[in-house]
Motif scaffolding. Sequence first.
Motif, mmCIF file in Angstrom:
data_model
loop_
_atom_site.group_PDB
_atom_site.id
_atom_site.type_symbol
_atom_site.label_atom_id
_atom_site.label_comp_id
_atom_site.label_asym_id
_atom_site.label_seq_id
_atom_site.Cartn_x
_atom_site.Cartn_y
_atom_site.Cartn_z
ATOM 1 N N ILE A 147 27.721 13.196 29.221
ATOM 2 C CA ILE A 147 26.676 13.974 28.548
ATOM 3 C C ILE A 147 26.490 13.495 27.115
ATOM 4 C CG2 ILE A 147 26.200 16.276 27.586
ATOM 5 C CD1 ILE A 147 27.468 17.371 30.250
ATOM 6 N N TYR A 148 27.604 13.337 26.375
ATOM 7 C CA TYR A 148 27.496 12.934 24.978
ATOM 8 C C TYR A 148 27.112 11.463 24.832
ATOM 9 C CZ TYR A 148 29.213 17.541 23.846
ATOM 10 O OH TYR A 148 29.351 18.903 23.735
ATOM 11 N N GLU A 149 27.519 10.619 25.778
ATOM 12 C CA GLU A 149 27.050 9.235 25.750
ATOM 13 C C GLU A 149 25.546 9.170 26.001
ATOM 14 O OE1 GLU A 149 29.294 6.562 28.194
ATOM 15 O OE2 GLU A 149 31.081 6.750 26.949
ATOM 16 N N PHE A 150 25.063 9.980 26.949
ATOM 17 C CA PHE A 150 23.618 10.053 27.196
ATOM 18 C C PHE A 150 22.900 10.503 25.923
ATOM 19 C CE2 PHE A 150 19.881 12.602 28.195
ATOM 20 C CZ PHE A 150 19.101 11.676 28.885
ATOM 21 N N ALA A 151 23.434 11.532 25.276
ATOM 22 C CA ALA A 151 22.819 12.034 24.044
ATOM 23 C C ALA A 151 22.804 10.945 22.973
ATOM 24 C CB ALA A 151 23.579 13.260 23.543
ATOM 25 N N GLY A 152 23.900 10.211 22.843
ATOM 26 C CA GLY A 152 23.973 9.150 21.842
ATOM 27 C C GLY A 152 22.971 8.034 22.101
ATOM 28 N N ARG A 153 22.880 7.613 23.354
ATOM 29 C CA ARG A 153 21.931 6.550 23.701
ATOM 30 C C ARG A 153 20.496 7.024 23.533
ATOM 31 N NH1 ARG A 153 25.820 5.482 28.289
ATOM 32 N NH2 ARG A 153 27.027 3.716 27.530
ATOM 33 N N THR A 154 20.239 8.250 23.947
ATOM 34 C CA THR A 154 18.892 8.795 23.839
ATOM 35 C C THR A 154 18.513 8.976 22.372
ATOM 36 O OG1 THR A 154 19.235 9.895 25.954
ATOM 37 C CG2 THR A 154 17.389 10.666 24.643
ATOM 38 N N GLY A 155 19.453 9.449 21.569
ATOM 39 C CA GLY A 155 19.207 9.588 20.133
ATOM 40 C C GLY A 155 18.948 8.247 19.470
ATOM 41 N N THR A 156 19.669 7.227 19.909
ATOM 42 C CA THR A 156 19.459 5.876 19.379
ATOM 43 C C THR A 156 18.043 5.394 19.706
ATOM 44 O OG1 THR A 156 21.800 5.362 19.589
ATOM 45 C CG2 THR A 156 20.285 3.491 19.460
ATOM 46 N N MET A 157 17.612 5.660 20.940
ATOM 47 C CA MET A 157 16.238 5.286 21.323
ATOM 48 C C MET A 157 15.224 6.009 20.443
ATOM 49 S SD MET A 157 16.614 5.162 25.489
ATOM 50 C CE MET A 157 14.929 5.558 25.726
#
Length: 143
Positions: A58-68
Amino acid sequence: MKSLINHFKESHIPTWINIVQILLTMIVIQQTYQFYFDINAVSASGITTETIPNKNLIYEFAGRTGTMAVISILIMLSQDVKLFIIMFVMNVFREGQETIIDPLYPLANAPVDPTTDLILHIIIVAIEIMALLKLINIFKAKN
């Protein structure tokens, strides 16, 4: 602020493409916020949030999505056609995958049924492809 508005007015990027990208970026920001700060909404969608491995995902998804989202904002501020092309390639691949994944594996609280979701994703990807082709034409015309 006035110089930023003038920067957009003088840009070679059509207004409709900027509007599409702003909307897409807002969705990505909302997803980032939800996965970082609204874990109850994540749970309501049917995603298990109690285990350490799931929290990791979940937090990796959030990090990648935030980076995008951050990269998209920087590219929009630049109004550089080449960077917009890269951003829209990223958008098409992301939405293209969601076009298949979302209807096959719908969330428990999905706002629409899988068929409607498929149709909406096809429309979104078609708009993104049109934007990408327009950006490529602008780039070729400039060079």
